[in-house]
Design an enzyme around this catalytic site. Structure first.
Site, PDB file in Angstrom:
ATOM      1  N   SER A 106      20.097 -22.400 -31.122  1.00  0.00           N
ATOM      2  CA  SER A 106      18.861 -23.081 -31.512  1.00  0.00           C
ATOM      3  C   SER A 106      19.236 -24.316 -32.323  1.00  0.00           C
ATOM      4  O   SER A 106      20.349 -24.405 -32.852  1.00  0.00           O
ATOM      5  CB  SER A 106      17.994 -22.140 -32.356  1.00  0.00           C
ATOM      6  OG  SER A 106      16.942 -22.836 -32.997  1.00  0.00           O
ATOM      7  N   TYR A 137      16.038 -16.523 -40.068  1.00  0.00           N
ATOM      8  CA  TYR A 137      16.218 -16.893 -38.663  1.00  0.00           C
ATOM      9  C   TYR A 137      17.362 -17.893 -38.525  1.00  0.00           C
ATOM     10  O   TYR A 137      18.210 -17.782 -37.625  1.00  0.00           O
ATOM     11  CB  TYR A 137      14.926 -17.485 -38.113  1.00  0.00           C
ATOM     12  CG  TYR A 137      15.015 -17.940 -36.670  1.00  0.00           C
ATOM     13  CD1 TYR A 137      14.915 -17.024 -35.625  1.00  0.00           C
ATOM     14  CD2 TYR A 137      15.184 -19.282 -36.354  1.00  0.00           C
ATOM     15  CE1 TYR A 137      14.994 -17.437 -34.304  1.00  0.00           C
ATOM     16  CE2 TYR A 137      15.267 -19.707 -35.033  1.00  0.00           C
ATOM     17  CZ  TYR A 137      15.169 -18.784 -34.010  1.00  0.00           C
ATOM     18  OH  TYR A 137      15.255 -19.202 -32.704  1.00  0.00           O
TER      19      TYR A 137
END
Length: 257
Positions: free
Chosen positions: A148, A161
């Site tokens: 990501s 996260y």
């Protein structure tokens, strides 16, 4: 030119994509299937998984379902052995299973932390090493871990996260170092902000969308189809000397302050 295009041809190869009944995972499965691969979709929701496989069949893509929990070592080992024996050798693995939880870090519970780590990191480790054992024996394989932009950048209320995606980035490099000698290429695919079911609330938030589009050099949200070309590249012979690399498909977000 034809010889160059053949480098991207996945005909006859088998690809397992975890977390692929919807969203980015489904788009990647469809893209690899269009490129010629036989795809194995994974998820924990059996009904959603069946619907996804049916959709691909209707599009002429050869697809099967393998429902298992990617965070359970016993389920992973049983499922991978079943796929290898019944569907055929796994040539391509896409570790896509993942989730998001948003909260100020000081309010984040240990249970939420463990859930994120298990889903986003443990699944990559467990499925990756199980499939790699078969690939090592064959002396070839492609593994793509879904990273990501949060593997590089932070945002408020997603510290946990960000920690998981940073871990996936470094695990990808470690896998490449350990398994490259066996003819396996392990790379990461790092999506930026994409329109999916999971991000729809952010898409609908006019303030956030305006900020994001202004922050992104390409001046738009990503569409899941934007990831397909990069995935096919990393899954194909076109990337046979690319190893331990994270390819960001983010419209330029990681290039600018």
């Amino acid at each position: 030119m034809n010889s160059v295009l053949k480098l991207f041809d996945l005909t006859g190869r088998r690809a397992l994509i975890t977390g692929s009944s919807t969203g980015i995972g489904f788009a990647l499965a469809r893209g690899l299937g269009v490129a010629g691969a036989r795809v194995i979709l994974n998820g924990r929701n059996e009904a959603r998984l069946r619907d996804a496989v049916r959709t691909l069949h209707d599009e002429g893509i050869e697809a099967e379902a393998s429902g298992f929990d990617a965070t359970s070592q016993s389920e992973v080992e049983t499922a991978i052995e079943r796929v290898e024996a019944g569907f055929g050798p796994i040539d391509i693995l896409v570790n896509n299973a993942g989730m998001q939880r948003r909260a100020p870090l000081e309010e984040f519970s240990q249970e939420q932390w463990r859930e994120l780590m298990q889903t986003n990191v443990d699944s990559v480790f467990l499925v990756g090493k199980t499939v790699a054992r078969f690939m090592i024996g064959r002396g070839a394989g492609k593994i793509i871990n879904i990273c990501s932009v949060q593997s590089e950048l932070g945002r408020p209320n997603i510290a946990a996260y960000t920690a998981t995606k940073g871990a996936v980035k470094m695990l990808t490099k470690g896998m490449a170092i350990d398994w490259g000698q066996h003819g396996i290429q392990v790379n990461g695919l790092g999506p930026g902000y994409f329109k999916t079911e999971l991000t729809q609330a952010l898409v609908n938030d006019e303030t956030f969308s305006k900020w994001l589009i202004g922050r992104t050099p390409s001046r738009r949200w990503g569409d899941v189809e934007d990831l397909v070309g990069a995935a096919v590249f990393l899954a194909s012979d076109a990337s046979k000397f690319v190893n331990g690399h994270i390819l960001y498909v983010d419209g330029g977000v990681t290039a600018t302050l």
